[in-house]
Design a protein around this motif. Structure first.
Motif, mmCIF file in Angstrom:
data_model
loop_
_atom_site.group_PDB
_atom_site.id
_atom_site.type_symbol
_atom_site.label_atom_id
_atom_site.label_comp_id
_atom_site.label_asym_id
_atom_site.label_seq_id
_atom_site.Cartn_x
_atom_site.Cartn_y
_atom_site.Cartn_z
ATOM 1 N N ILE A 1 0.439 -3.147 -9.461
ATOM 2 C CA ILE A 1 -0.713 -3.983 -9.121
ATOM 3 C C ILE A 1 -1.945 -3.550 -9.919
ATOM 4 N N ALA A 2 -2.181 -2.244 -9.977
ATOM 5 C CA ALA A 2 -3.357 -1.730 -10.685
ATOM 6 C C ALA A 2 -3.341 -2.128 -12.158
ATOM 7 N N PHE B 1 -0.192 6.109 -11.358
ATOM 8 C CA PHE B 1 -0.084 5.488 -10.040
ATOM 9 C C PHE B 1 1.382 5.146 -9.752
ATOM 10 N N SER C 1 -14.116 -0.967 -6.993
ATOM 11 C CA SER C 1 -12.825 -1.399 -7.540
ATOM 12 C C SER C 1 -12.715 -0.995 -9.004
ATOM 13 N N PHE D 1 -9.637 1.113 -10.277
ATOM 14 C CA PHE D 1 -8.600 0.351 -10.966
ATOM 15 C C PHE D 1 -8.767 0.294 -12.485
ATOM 16 N N THR E 1 4.607 0.244 -6.521
ATOM 17 C CA THR E 1 3.932 -1.049 -6.440
ATOM 18 C C THR E 1 2.443 -0.927 -6.697
ATOM 19 N N LEU E 2 1.835 0.146 -6.215
ATOM 20 C CA LEU E 2 0.408 0.354 -6.449
ATOM 21 C C LEU E 2 0.112 0.395 -7.938
ATOM 22 N N GLY E 3 0.938 1.098 -8.706
ATOM 23 C CA GLY E 3 0.740 1.176 -10.142
ATOM 24 C C GLY E 3 0.907 -0.181 -10.813
#
Length: 270
Positions: A210-211, A203, A189, A193, A206-208
């Motif tokens: 969250i990251a 990113f 992780s 991340f 949504t992925l960006g």
């Protein structure tokens, strides 16, 4: 010896301990430099196709590469190399009972050890790759002392966040006895991340989001943005607040879990 002096002495001892591994340090510097070259030319190809990707120009993207290679051991983005293996082993073989009887706080003691380790790697593993990158590529290196100071503060906060994550990983050994599986998950992780391979700003969607909201972003991405001058004024204070909030939350959770774990040791007769 006062409490502050005690933990300062522990931190200095941690620095000296890692300073003795000169061959390993030299090998690590060489490895970081080689990987820096590989990533730098990969970034060159990527940024030629997508200029200003993630809000970085080419010089800033290359600077990000060499910063990540210079800092990843300091903030232990990949885990390992610090206190984790030793403390997990002490939990496994029961020596942790001796540590708990010492007139020093367990969590703070190992934090001091880790700060000493980080200080050594900041100098021993961080300077040469960054200087090499500056000599070979056109990097966006700040010229204002205030930016360097702000960057240093962000790195220190990143180290504390990293310690908070890794301390939780270690405490899992009270229940799992080994902790290797949890450590591997946490380290994978961290690689993804923290932004070590690719800036989190790249990113998508949504992925960006969250990251960038996870604690690992405080390890490399945020210090790099401070170094590159992307976070100044209110944004800089927000960055520090984000790092400090995660550090506080992780250390508090570690304190709570430590209390539960040490009760378990008593119940087991440890």
């Amino acid at each position: 010896m006062g409490t502050g002096r005690l933990y300062m002495a522990v931190a200095v001892s941690g620095f000296r301990r890692f300073a003795t591994y000169r061959t390993a340090t030299a090998a690590g510097v060489f490895t970081n430099t080689v990987f820096g070259l590989i990533l730098a030319y990969t970034y060159l190809a990527l940024w030629q196709e997508r200029p200003h990707l993630g809000g970085y120009d080419q010089a800033e993207a290359l600077t990000y590469v060499w910063l990540s290679q210079s800092l990843h051991m300091t903030v232990a983005a990949m885990g390992g190399g610090g206190f984790e293996d030793e403390l997990i082993e002490r939990i496994r073989n029961g020596d942790i009972a001796i540590d708990l009887y010492r007139p020093a706080d367990l969590q703070t003691w190992w934090l001091a050890v880790d700060l000493g380790r980080a200080a050594f790697h900041f100098v021993g593993r961080g300077v040469v790759p960054l200087v090499f990158g500056m000599l070979v590529f056109d990097l966006a290196v700040p010229t204002r002392p205030a930016t360097w100071l702000a960057f240093f503060v962000a790195v220190v906060l990143g180290v504390v966040v990293s310690y908070g994550i890794r301390y939780l990983v270690v405490l899992s050994a009270f229940w799992l006895l080994d902790g290797a599986g949890v450590a591997q998950l946490a380290w994978l992780s961290g690689i993804f991340f923290s932004g070590m391979l690719l800036p989190l700003n790249v990113f998508p969607g949504t992925l960006g989001e969250i990251a960038r909201a996870l604690p690992w972003s405080a390890l490399l991405q945020l210090p790099a943005d401070v170094f590159l001058g992307k976070r100044t004024g209110v944004d800089l204070l927000t960055t520090y607040a984000f790092q400090a909030a995660w550090a506080t939350a992780l250390l508090a959770t570690g304190r709570l879990l430590q209390t539960v774990a040490t009760r378990r040791v008593v119940v087991q007769g440890g």
